[in-house]
Motif scaffolding. Sequence first.
Motif, mmCIF file in Angstrom:
data_model
loop_
_atom_site.group_PDB
_atom_site.id
_atom_site.type_symbol
_atom_site.label_atom_id
_atom_site.label_comp_id
_atom_site.label_asym_id
_atom_site.label_seq_id
_atom_site.Cartn_x
_atom_site.Cartn_y
_atom_site.Cartn_z
ATOM 1 N N GLU A 55 -5.664 -4.605 2.356
ATOM 2 C CA GLU A 55 -5.029 -5.282 3.497
ATOM 3 C C GLU A 55 -3.565 -5.634 3.191
ATOM 4 O O GLU A 55 -3.154 -6.795 3.250
ATOM 5 C CB GLU A 55 -5.817 -6.534 3.889
ATOM 6 C CG GLU A 55 -7.250 -6.231 4.282
ATOM 7 C CD GLU A 55 -8.010 -7.469 4.727
ATOM 8 O OE1 GLU A 55 -7.470 -8.588 4.603
ATOM 9 O OE2 GLU A 55 -9.128 -7.317 5.209
ATOM 10 N N PRO A 56 -2.757 -4.621 2.879
ATOM 11 C CA PRO A 56 -1.375 -4.887 2.471
ATOM 12 C C PRO A 56 -0.511 -5.371 3.628
ATOM 13 O O PRO A 56 -0.754 -5.031 4.787
ATOM 14 C CB PRO A 56 -0.893 -3.520 1.971
ATOM 15 C CG PRO A 56 -1.687 -2.545 2.787
ATOM 16 C CD PRO A 56 -3.049 -3.179 2.927
ATOM 17 N N ALA A 57 0.504 -6.134 3.295
ATOM 18 C CA ALA A 57 1.492 -6.534 4.296
ATOM 19 C C ALA A 57 2.422 -5.378 4.623
ATOM 20 O O ALA A 57 2.921 -5.274 5.743
ATOM 21 C CB ALA A 57 2.301 -7.727 3.783
ATOM 22 N N VAL A 58 2.664 -4.526 3.624
ATOM 23 C CA VAL A 58 3.599 -3.421 3.774
ATOM 24 C C VAL A 58 2.916 -2.126 3.360
ATOM 25 O O VAL A 58 2.339 -2.032 2.274
ATOM 26 C CB VAL A 58 4.862 -3.637 2.915
ATOM 27 C CG1 VAL A 58 5.810 -2.445 3.032
ATOM 28 C CG2 VAL A 58 5.567 -4.928 3.326
ATOM 29 N N LEU A 59 3.000 -1.120 4.231
ATOM 30 C CA LEU A 59 2.450 0.204 3.953
ATOM 31 C C LEU A 59 3.608 1.178 3.813
ATOM 32 O O LEU A 59 4.430 1.318 4.729
ATOM 33 C CB LEU A 59 1.518 0.636 5.089
ATOM 34 C CG LEU A 59 0.823 1.997 4.960
ATOM 35 C CD1 LEU A 59 -0.057 2.028 3.717
ATOM 36 C CD2 LEU A 59 0.006 2.291 6.215
ATOM 37 N N LEU A 60 3.705 1.840 2.651
ATOM 38 C CA LEU A 60 4.751 2.813 2.376
ATOM 39 C C LEU A 60 4.139 4.209 2.355
ATOM 40 O O LEU A 60 3.017 4.393 1.885
ATOM 41 C CB LEU A 60 5.405 2.526 1.019
ATOM 42 C CG LEU A 60 5.951 1.107 0.808
ATOM 43 C CD1 LEU A 60 6.399 0.928 -0.643
ATOM 44 C CD2 LEU A 60 7.093 0.818 1.766
ATOM 45 N N ALA A 61 4.890 5.188 2.871
ATOM 46 C CA ALA A 61 4.386 6.564 2.887
ATOM 47 C C ALA A 61 5.535 7.512 2.564
ATOM 48 O O ALA A 61 6.573 7.473 3.213
ATOM 49 C CB ALA A 61 3.786 6.895 4.246
ATOM 50 N N VAL A 82 -4.935 7.278 2.771
ATOM 51 C CA VAL A 82 -4.573 6.189 3.674
ATOM 52 C C VAL A 82 -5.572 5.047 3.550
ATOM 53 O O VAL A 82 -5.185 3.869 3.496
ATOM 54 C CB VAL A 82 -4.508 6.695 5.131
ATOM 55 C CG1 VAL A 82 -4.294 5.523 6.089
ATOM 56 C CG2 VAL A 82 -3.393 7.713 5.296
ATOM 57 N N ALA A 83 -6.849 5.381 3.488
ATOM 58 C CA ALA A 83 -7.878 4.340 3.330
ATOM 59 C C ALA A 83 -7.681 3.564 2.031
ATOM 60 O O ALA A 83 -7.800 2.333 2.002
ATOM 61 C CB ALA A 83 -9.272 4.973 3.362
ATOM 62 N N ARG A 84 -7.364 4.273 0.955
ATOM 63 C CA ARG A 84 -7.138 3.586 -0.331
ATOM 64 C C ARG A 84 -5.942 2.636 -0.235
ATOM 65 O O ARG A 84 -5.960 1.532 -0.787
ATOM 66 C CB ARG A 84 -6.892 4.612 -1.437
ATOM 67 C CG ARG A 84 -6.724 3.991 -2.820
ATOM 68 C CD ARG A 84 -6.328 5.009 -3.850
ATOM 69 N NE ARG A 84 -5.069 5.672 -3.492
ATOM 70 C CZ ARG A 84 -4.527 6.652 -4.204
ATOM 71 N NH1 ARG A 84 -5.146 7.102 -5.284
ATOM 72 N NH2 ARG A 84 -3.381 7.195 -3.832
ATOM 73 N N GLY A 93 0.852 -1.180 0.000
ATOM 74 C CA GLY A 93 0.000 0.000 0.000
ATOM 75 C C GLY A 93 0.886 1.227 0.000
ATOM 76 O O GLY A 93 1.949 1.231 0.620
ATOM 77 N N MET A 94 0.465 2.298 -0.714
ATOM 78 C CA MET A 94 1.313 3.478 -0.851
ATOM 79 C C MET A 94 0.516 4.747 -0.598
ATOM 80 O O MET A 94 -0.572 4.926 -1.149
ATOM 81 C CB MET A 94 1.923 3.519 -2.266
ATOM 82 C CG MET A 94 2.834 4.690 -2.522
ATOM 83 S SD MET A 94 4.423 4.520 -1.661
ATOM 84 C CE MET A 94 5.059 6.195 -1.800
ATOM 85 N N VAL A 95 1.075 5.630 0.231
ATOM 86 C CA VAL A 95 0.487 6.940 0.493
ATOM 87 C C VAL A 95 1.489 7.994 0.028
ATOM 88 O O VAL A 95 2.617 8.042 0.528
ATOM 89 C CB VAL A 95 0.169 7.139 1.986
ATOM 90 C CG1 VAL A 95 -0.465 8.516 2.209
ATOM 91 C CG2 VAL A 95 -0.756 6.044 2.496
ATOM 92 N N ALA A 105 -1.318 1.124 10.992
ATOM 93 C CA ALA A 105 -0.308 0.092 10.713
ATOM 94 C C ALA A 105 -0.207 -0.878 11.878
ATOM 95 O O ALA A 105 -0.160 -2.103 11.688
ATOM 96 C CB ALA A 105 1.037 0.748 10.433
ATOM 97 N N ARG A 106 -0.180 -0.338 13.081
ATOM 98 C CA ARG A 106 -0.054 -1.204 14.259
ATOM 99 C C ARG A 106 -1.297 -2.088 14.417
ATOM 100 O O ARG A 106 -1.188 -3.307 14.623
ATOM 101 C CB ARG A 106 0.137 -0.345 15.510
ATOM 102 C CG ARG A 106 0.343 -1.168 16.780
ATOM 103 C CD ARG A 106 0.500 -0.290 17.997
ATOM 104 N NE ARG A 106 -0.736 0.432 18.294
ATOM 105 C CZ ARG A 106 -0.865 1.748 18.220
ATOM 106 N NH1 ARG A 106 0.161 2.500 17.863
ATOM 107 N NH2 ARG A 106 -2.019 2.325 18.515
#
Length: 227
Positions: A161-167, A154-156, A89-91, A190-191
């Motif tokens: 339900e990604p394993a990794v969230l990048l921002a 962030v919702a998008r 997931g990317m923000v 994330a937590r």
Amino acid sequence: MKQSDVSGLQVSGLCYQVEGRTLLDSVNLSVSPGESVAVTGPSGSGKSTLLMCILGLIKPQAGSIVAGGQEITGLGGRQLAQVRRETLGMVFQFGELLPELSPVENVALPVLLDGGGHQDAYQRAENLLGELGVPTGSTPTGMLSGGERQRTAVARALITEPAVLLADEPTGALDPDAKEGVARLLFTSARDRGCALLLVTHDPSVAGRADHRHELRGGVLAEAEAV
């Protein structure tokens, strides 16, 4: 098994040079599910390049990237696209939303593009936006406040339900109140959802929320001193 139930992010020996300049020099980084890591550093130091390598949009000269148990380096275009849809997931700093669409339509889009049903995608989007405190009416996203747009972004990023969230500088364009709300939302989401969060920022107050802080300078990534 949901993506968030598998391992987070592991970067090993990542090297990237462009025009004789070393941006990433044997970078190693590990982020566990539910853990957050912030990367700081001067402009042009390679922070965004690191994220682009993890997304598979830039190919490093050496090294390995594993996200959600999936080796990314070496994958072809179609496989990379699938990993991005299912695992990452990317923000972005400015959200990169479609301003003419409603928040629900923007958030549902990744599910629809992956072949999900219209009703299910919209219901999931409405539920997630409700959790994150974003209006779910028909108002175009471009008419929302900056903070509401970033919450929508962030919702998008979370809907698959990604394993990794990048921002990448997710609070850089926000006023102080909106910045505080979006930063709190990112780290809490994330937590609570078991995502490995890797965030790039110039803002020390945002970086200070992370479980671990690293600084990227001269291509070298090193753990930063506590503030």
